[in-house]
Write a protein that holds these residues in place. Sequence first.
Motif, PDB file in Angstrom:
ATOM      1  N   ASP A   1      28.424 -13.423  23.240  1.00 56.69           N
ATOM      2  CA  ASP A   1      27.396 -12.603  23.894  1.00 56.69           C
ATOM      3  C   ASP A   1      27.675 -11.137  23.608  1.00 56.69           C
ATOM      4  N   ILE A   2      26.977 -10.574  22.613  1.00 55.35           N
ATOM      5  CA  ILE A   2      27.328  -9.230  22.142  1.00 55.35           C
ATOM      6  C   ILE A   2      26.137  -8.285  22.118  1.00 55.35           C
ATOM      7  N   THR A   3      25.045  -8.630  22.801  1.00 61.13           N
ATOM      8  CA  THR A   3      23.864  -7.772  22.733  1.00 61.13           C
ATOM      9  C   THR A   3      24.176  -6.361  23.245  1.00 61.13           C
ATOM     10  N   GLY A   4      24.907  -6.263  24.369  1.00 61.71           N
ATOM     11  CA  GLY A   4      25.223  -4.939  24.914  1.00 61.71           C
ATOM     12  C   GLY A   4      25.964  -4.065  23.916  1.00 61.71           C
ATOM     13  N   GLU A   5      27.012  -4.619  23.294  1.00 63.23           N
ATOM     14  CA  GLU A   5      27.775  -3.846  22.301  1.00 63.23           C
ATOM     15  C   GLU A   5      26.883  -3.440  21.139  1.00 63.23           C
ATOM     16  N   CYS A   6      25.995  -4.346  20.727  1.00 55.49           N
ATOM     17  CA  CYS A   6      25.135  -4.058  19.577  1.00 55.49           C
ATOM     18  C   CYS A   6      24.110  -2.979  19.910  1.00 55.49           C
ATOM     19  N   VAL A   7      23.554  -3.015  21.125  1.00 51.34           N
ATOM     20  CA  VAL A   7      22.608  -1.965  21.522  1.00 51.34           C
ATOM     21  C   VAL A   7      23.327  -0.622  21.526  1.00 51.34           C
ATOM     22  N   ALA A   8      24.556  -0.595  22.052  1.00 48.79           N
ATOM     23  CA  ALA A   8      25.328   0.653  22.069  1.00 48.79           C
ATOM     24  C   ALA A   8      25.569   1.151  20.641  1.00 48.79           C
ATOM     25  N   GLU A   9      25.963   0.232  19.772  1.00 45.57           N
ATOM     26  CA  GLU A   9      26.228   0.636  18.384  1.00 45.57           C
ATOM     27  C   GLU A   9      24.955   1.176  17.719  1.00 45.57           C
TER      28      GLU A   9
ATOM     29  N   ALA B   1      22.401   2.478  19.158  1.00 53.31           N
ATOM     30  CA  ALA B   1      21.984   3.733  19.795  1.00 53.31           C
ATOM     31  C   ALA B   1      23.001   4.837  19.534  1.00 53.31           C
ATOM     32  N   GLY B   2      24.153   4.475  18.959  1.00 52.79           N
ATOM     33  CA  GLY B   2      25.194   5.466  18.673  1.00 52.79           C
ATOM     34  C   GLY B   2      25.881   5.972  19.929  1.00 52.79           C
ATOM     35  N   VAL B   3      26.031   5.105  20.912  1.00 52.32           N
ATOM     36  CA  VAL B   3      26.742   5.493  22.138  1.00 52.32           C
ATOM     37  C   VAL B   3      27.882   4.508  22.392  1.00 52.32           C
ATOM     38  N   GLY B   4      28.730   4.836  23.369  1.00 55.12           N
ATOM     39  CA  GLY B   4      29.826   3.933  23.718  1.00 55.12           C
ATOM     40  C   GLY B   4      29.408   2.986  24.825  1.00 55.12           C
ATOM     41  N   LEU B   5      30.399   2.317  25.421  1.00 57.66           N
ATOM     42  CA  LEU B   5      30.141   1.419  26.540  1.00 57.66           C
ATOM     43  C   LEU B   5      30.713   2.016  27.820  1.00 57.66           C
ATOM     44  N   ARG B   6      30.042   1.759  28.932  1.00 55.10           N
ATOM     45  CA  ARG B   6      30.577   2.180  30.222  1.00 55.10           C
ATOM     46  C   ARG B   6      30.736   0.936  31.092  1.00 55.10           C
ATOM     47  N   PHE B   7      31.702   0.984  32.021  1.00 56.65           N
ATOM     48  CA  PHE B   7      31.884  -0.122  32.958  1.00 56.65           C
ATOM     49  C   PHE B   7      31.064   0.184  34.200  1.00 56.65           C
ATOM     50  N   ASP B   8      30.107  -0.673  34.536  1.00 60.73           N
ATOM     51  CA  ASP B   8      29.238  -0.447  35.688  1.00 60.73           C
ATOM     52  C   ASP B   8      29.839  -1.148  36.905  1.00 60.73           C
ATOM     53  N   ALA B   9      30.512  -0.339  37.772  1.00 63.37           N
ATOM     54  CA  ALA B   9      31.246  -0.913  38.903  1.00 63.37           C
ATOM     55  C   ALA B   9      30.298  -1.643  39.861  1.00 63.37           C
ATOM     56  N   GLU B  10      29.108  -1.079  40.059  1.00 61.93           N
ATOM     57  CA  GLU B  10      28.190  -1.722  41.014  1.00 61.93           C
ATOM     58  C   GLU B  10      27.737  -3.076  40.450  1.00 61.93           C
ATOM     59  N   ALA B  11      27.404  -3.086  39.172  1.00 64.54           N
ATOM     60  CA  ALA B  11      26.988  -4.349  38.562  1.00 64.54           C
ATOM     61  C   ALA B  11      28.105  -5.379  38.675  1.00 64.54           C
ATOM     62  N   PHE B  12      29.345  -4.925  38.446  1.00 62.79           N
ATOM     63  CA  PHE B  12      30.473  -5.848  38.522  1.00 62.79           C
ATOM     64  C   PHE B  12      30.639  -6.382  39.941  1.00 62.79           C
ATOM     65  N   ALA B  13      30.449  -5.467  40.931  1.00 69.07           N
ATOM     66  CA  ALA B  13      30.560  -5.895  42.335  1.00 69.07           C
ATOM     67  C   ALA B  13      29.495  -6.959  42.643  1.00 69.07           C
ATOM     68  N   ARG B  14      28.277  -6.762  42.110  1.00 70.35           N
ATOM     69  CA  ARG B  14      27.204  -7.742  42.364  1.00 70.35           C
ATOM     70  C   ARG B  14      27.544  -9.094  41.741  1.00 70.35           C
TER      71      ARG B  14
ATOM     72  N   GLN C   1      30.294  -8.718  31.429  1.00 68.90           N
ATOM     73  CA  GLN C   1      28.865  -8.545  31.729  1.00 68.90           C
ATOM     74  C   GLN C   1      28.568  -7.200  32.369  1.00 68.90           C
ATOM     75  N   ALA C   2      29.601  -6.511  32.839  1.00 69.10           N
ATOM     76  CA  ALA C   2      29.390  -5.197  33.473  1.00 69.10           C
ATOM     77  C   ALA C   2      29.637  -4.049  32.497  1.00 69.10           C
ATOM     78  N   LEU C   3      29.914  -4.383  31.247  1.00 68.25           N
ATOM     79  CA  LEU C   3      30.076  -3.345  30.209  1.00 68.25           C
ATOM     80  C   LEU C   3      28.723  -3.089  29.565  1.00 68.25           C
TER      81      LEU C   3
ATOM     82  N   SER D   1      24.524   5.089  27.761  1.00 68.48           N
ATOM     83  CA  SER D   1      23.270   5.806  28.053  1.00 68.48           C
ATOM     84  C   SER D   1      22.240   4.905  28.747  1.00 68.48           C
ATOM     85  N   ALA D   2      22.627   3.670  29.059  1.00 67.11           N
ATOM     86  CA  ALA D   2      21.653   2.719  29.595  1.00 67.11           C
ATOM     87  C   ALA D   2      21.518   2.812  31.106  1.00 67.11           C
ATOM     88  N   GLN D   3      20.314   2.549  31.573  1.00 66.44           N
ATOM     89  CA  GLN D   3      20.065   2.407  33.007  1.00 66.44           C
ATOM     90  C   GLN D   3      20.200   0.920  33.343  1.00 66.44           C
TER      91      GLN D   3
END
Lengths: 424, 424
Positions: free
Chosen positions: B79-87, B89-102, B121-123, B127-129
């Motif tokens: 499951d690599i869609t997130g990494e591919c979208v970041a690549e 878009a030319g941005v990095g990945l962020r860890f979304d603490a709220e998403a992880f908590a959910r 799944q929380a990475l 630049s994504a919402q």
Amino acid sequence: MTHALRVFSLAVGDELLDGRVADANTRDLGDALAQLGLELCGARTVPDARSAIVAALRAAVDEADVVVTSGGLGPTSDDITGECVAEAAGVGLRFDAEAFARIGMMFAARAIPMPESNRRQALLPSSAQTLHNDQGTAPGFVTPFASARGASEVWSFPGVPREYRHLLEERLVPRLRARLAQGAPSVMVRRTLRSLGLSESAVGERLGALEREHPDVRVQYRAAFPEILVRVIVTGADRDAATARADELALRARSDIGGSVYGAGDEPLEERALRALEQRGATLAVAESCTGGLVAKRLTDVPGSSAVVQGGVVAYANQVKTAALGVPTTMLDEHGAVSEAVARAMAEGARARLGATWALSTTGIAGPSGGSADKPVGLVWFGVAGPGGTAAHQKRLPDFGRERIREMASAWALRFLLEAVERT
Amino acid sequence: MTHALRVFSLAVGDELLDGRVADANTRDLGDALAQLGLELCGARTVPDARSAIVAALRAAVDEADVVVTSGGLGPTSDDITGECVAEAAGVGLRFDAEAFARIGMMFAARAIPMPESNRRQALLPSSAQTLHNDQGTAPGFVTPFASARGASEVWSFPGVPREYRHLLEERLVPRLRARLAQGAPSVMVRRTLRSLGLSESAVGERLGALEREHPDVRVQYRAAFPEILVRVIVTGADRDAATARADELALRARSDIGGSVYGAGDEPLEERALRALEQRGATLAVAESCTGGLVAKRLTDVPGSSAVVQGGVVAYANQVKTAALGVPTTMLDEHGAVSEAVARAMAEGARARLGATWALSTTGIAGPSGGSADKPVGLVWFGVAGPGGTAAHQKRLPDFGRERIREMASAWALRFLLEAVERT
């Protein structure tokens, strides 16, 4: 081959993009390729728009050795795949007199006058080879392309799934098999096991050891909902040796998977059940509640089924269970319509009233509403009445939605019938 | 007139390319867009391969204002869609603490320990919402892209259809509706006509003049065998004007096509017939010979049909026609099973014995065998019994094979029923 054969699916049609239809042809193509040990490298869907189709064709032939288009071969003004393939290939159109004659014969055979517009269906790219289509009026065709990969082929099939599958299986698969066979082991022996009741991943897990121990043997899984078909494919130089090994591995796979395997081979459940009955000179009646005619429909889809199938009753309302099948109202009140007693009474009533050797019944909760704590959506009772008495079975089917519950219930009904008949 | 908003569907997953699954999400997206007067400009399916996903993303954002990806958001290594979208878009990945908590709460609610792998799944692209997903563990997200179109958005949804539809309806549709409200893209108004009994080419020919006189209007044909659906699509800046013109052209098309048009809109025949009965507080019973349960199956496929459908009899053998429907053996001997008299008697018998307001019958020759000179394969008699009496209809259906004859017969049966009920 210097590189693995790359195949791309290009689906053409507004109806695939405006929510009317989901593209099943790409799935069928991927499935056919999987049987050959190939996989689609990608798929694309474009609207009925010349510029979009031509651009997608040009991109696709650079990406794949074989591009399969579906749709846009019909007689109406929005069917332009042929023109677009010609434009992308840089060739003109030719009128294929034989294809046109076949279209004419199709209409003649059905005593329908042929509209002039069907003439369009015989206009093909001048460099294309015609693929005659016995299932419909639109011929398919194969067009050679010069591409970034050297040479590519564009196979153009009608979008109607039945016609698409026909040309896929009759024309493309043999061509691909021949291409793959060059330099490949001479024989391929396949054994199919049919499983009902386990998920694809569960079946795969149970065969993990077999796959690890026999890395040279291909094991394919195909979900033909609700059945899982497992194919063990042995390739080798010597047919007898390959056959013996395939038989041995099929036996091993059968015991590894366990009780969910109900049979082998490519014969569908309904045909196998009908054959088992016919071989015994037996007839059948069905009494359906939750499956609402689906079991009867599946059985009578089979040509010649009238020799076995007497008929059936779709007993949706309780009053019909009583009036047409003689299920006592007291029993319905006491046990409820979804109960072992009612499943038995439905089968016995159908067998007696319709005068059949065997009778099959279903009563359950297909949802989405109607479920309760003790009788949830997905609970189904089955009855099988025969010369030796009546058996009842219960299943709690997962709630994958009404349609799938009905599909699962009809498959289990046919399996219970088949197993009962085969024991006689 | 600014360009209409362009939306592209990008489905990610090997299972969509190896025959396991057909992509239903693209269909659902197209359907949701159609409600907004929009249409997908294209769709693409790629395997779980980084280079393929990144390349497809880059091409898609240049083609469309809004790209919707499905799949590849799960916890496993493929499951690599997130990494591919970041690549892309030319941005990095962020860890979304709220998403992880959910995600953690989801597992807690099910009392299942959360595997460490779900942390992936929380990475999300930095630049994504985040689009929180109440239906599953994987959050969706929306990522802004600089593109050949200026600015584009990539919306990434899980591939699980239920979760995909949830985020589609709850998040994307409202956003698009808002965008359409402020901008002034062209509006698209569709009108659908439903035709039964003419070939696609015959329908197309009858609309040739309309198409020539209105070159700016799109006319789409879709063969939903045995029905032909015709869509008249008017595009314009002003909704009221476009609506008025679409209505006028739909009327014109209806009269040009003629009697084969039985209705309008996207509601399937069986649902429309059930609605007509329900609105009148009426119930239905069916008595099927050649359709062998298909009519009952189609009706009971519809959720809630049990409020209308009492049940039915599949009277395949003559003895069942007599035993279950009370068709006199003398009538069967005199007229044969495929006759007007028997069609009437079957409908009347079903209506009386199953206690329904209306009853529908079919008796015919589906083939392949059983045809004769005066009763050829494809000959079908239909009976419709109601409060006002019984009507019979005959059709000589073209011999497209057993399965298609049964499909045609079931459609004609439902049409005859619908027209009889609507006259009351």
